[in-house]
Design a protein around this motif. Structure first.
Motif, PDB file in Angstrom:
ATOM      1  N   ARG A 179       0.815  -1.213   0.000  1.00 47.62           N
ATOM      2  CA  ARG A 179       0.000   0.000   0.000  1.00 47.62           C
ATOM      3  C   ARG A 179       0.846   1.259   0.000  1.00 47.62           C
ATOM      4  N   THR A 180       2.149   1.117  -0.045  1.00 49.41           N
ATOM      5  CA  THR A 180       3.048   2.264  -0.116  1.00 49.41           C
ATOM      6  C   THR A 180       3.209   2.659  -1.582  1.00 49.41           C
ATOM      7  N   SER A 190     -10.224   4.383   9.859  1.00 44.04           N
ATOM      8  CA  SER A 190      -8.804   4.234  10.179  1.00 44.04           C
ATOM      9  C   SER A 190      -8.048   3.741   8.956  1.00 44.04           C
ATOM     10  N   ASP A 192      -5.311   2.213   9.078  1.00 44.69           N
ATOM     11  CA  ASP A 192      -4.722   0.907   9.424  1.00 44.69           C
ATOM     12  C   ASP A 192      -5.694  -0.240   9.173  1.00 44.69           C
ATOM     13  N   ARG A 193      -6.985   0.036   9.310  1.00 38.93           N
ATOM     14  CA  ARG A 193      -8.003  -0.992   9.059  1.00 38.93           C
ATOM     15  C   ARG A 193      -9.109  -0.388   8.198  1.00 38.93           C
ATOM     16  N   TYR A 197      -9.641  -0.240   0.074  1.00 39.04           N
ATOM     17  CA  TYR A 197      -8.574   0.655  -0.388  1.00 39.04           C
ATOM     18  C   TYR A 197      -8.252   0.372  -1.846  1.00 39.04           C
TER      19      TYR A 197
END
Length: 287
Positions: A179-180, A190, A192-193, A197
């Protein structure tokens, strides 16, 4: 606001608004269709993953329900069919299918124009200005934020979605496998979760990304089955999809209905009348 769709063809029982909280439809066919309509080759593996390849082998799409991670959709383009990807895009398994279809539809258009789909963004060319990617979001009320150094984000008022752009150099391989990436679009409370995406690497054509941001920010809701909506998205508005209304009767329909309700005419009965030719009455009894 409801889309002007024929209610009899809608697959779902609620409209979800905003649409970035709708989640996937679980059906890949609508997003594959724009490429298959161009005659791209379709193959399957033993696990039921499918692969779509352009005739010149410069674009490849993988629909990977049995992949190694949650990257359900992976689209890569190659300047050299045997070399590393020029750019790559990933949509995970919870991403609304409509957003993927917006991307593949624009990709099909770009492919028909030639090598436009391999063009790297160039800020000196107004058609490749990365700012075009965020323009639909700005026009619909999204606002800029800076969550960390070197990262620029734009979010809607409810803060339940975000498009992030990372400045500076990035690892080309990492952009395709993690995901970078240069562009990171996600929804949820969030990072993170996330609920879902999508990522796009450096050199992904601006027109393809703009098609996605335009679709994501569209104010029209998306139809879904209530049981399949995100459990966390209690902040989403769920509008019941009403059954189709009966058709408005035409004057001829009204006339036929009235005729069917009119009582039937009584049958004609012949009643004998007295005349001079009638038989005389019999004499009565004597007193």
């Amino acid at each position: 606001m409801r889309p002007d769709n024929d209610l009899r063809t809608i697959d779902g029982d609620v409209y979800v608004s905003p649409r970035y909280l709708a989640g996937t439809t679980g059906i890949g066919d609508p997003a594959l269709a724009p490429l298959l309509d161009l005659g791209w080759e379709l193959e399957h593996d033993d696990l039921d993953n499918c692969y779509v390849t352009a005739p010149d082998h410069r674009v490849r799409l993988g629909y990977l329900p049995e992949g190694e991670d949650d990257g359900l959709w992976r689209i890569n383009a190659y300047e050299d069919p045997f070399g590393p990807p020029t750019w790559g895009v990933c949509f995970n398994d919870s991403c609304p299918t409509e957003f993927v279809r917006a991307f593949t539809t624009e990709l099909a258009k770009a492919y028909e124009k030639g090598f436009a789909y391999l063009a790297a963004p160039d800020t000196r060319d107004s058609d490749h200005d990365p700012y075009l990617v965020v323009t639909p979001l700005i026009d619909r009320g999204w606002e800029f934020h800076k969550p960390e150094p070197g990262v620029f984000a734009i979010r809607p008022a409810d803060r339940l979605a975000s498009l992030e752009f990372t400045a500076g150099p990035l690892d080309p391989e990492g952009e395709l496998t993690s995901r970078t990436a240069r562009w990171h679009l996600w929804a949820g409370s969030s990072i993170d979760r996330p609920a879902w995406y999508a990522t796009a690497s450096t050199n992904t054509p601006v027109a393809l990304l703009t098609a996605v941001t335009r679709c994501v920010s569209d104010p029209a809701p998306l139809p879904r089955w209530r049981v399949n909506t995100f459990s966390y998205s209690k902040r989403a508005q769920l509008i019941p999809i009403l059954p189709p209304r009966p058709a408005v009767p035409t004057p001829l329909d009204v006339q036929r209905t009235a005729a069917s309700r009119r009582p039937a005419a009584l049958p004609t009965v012949s009643v004998p009348r007295w005349s001079t030719t009638s038989r005389p009455a019999l004499p009565g009894p004597r007193r």
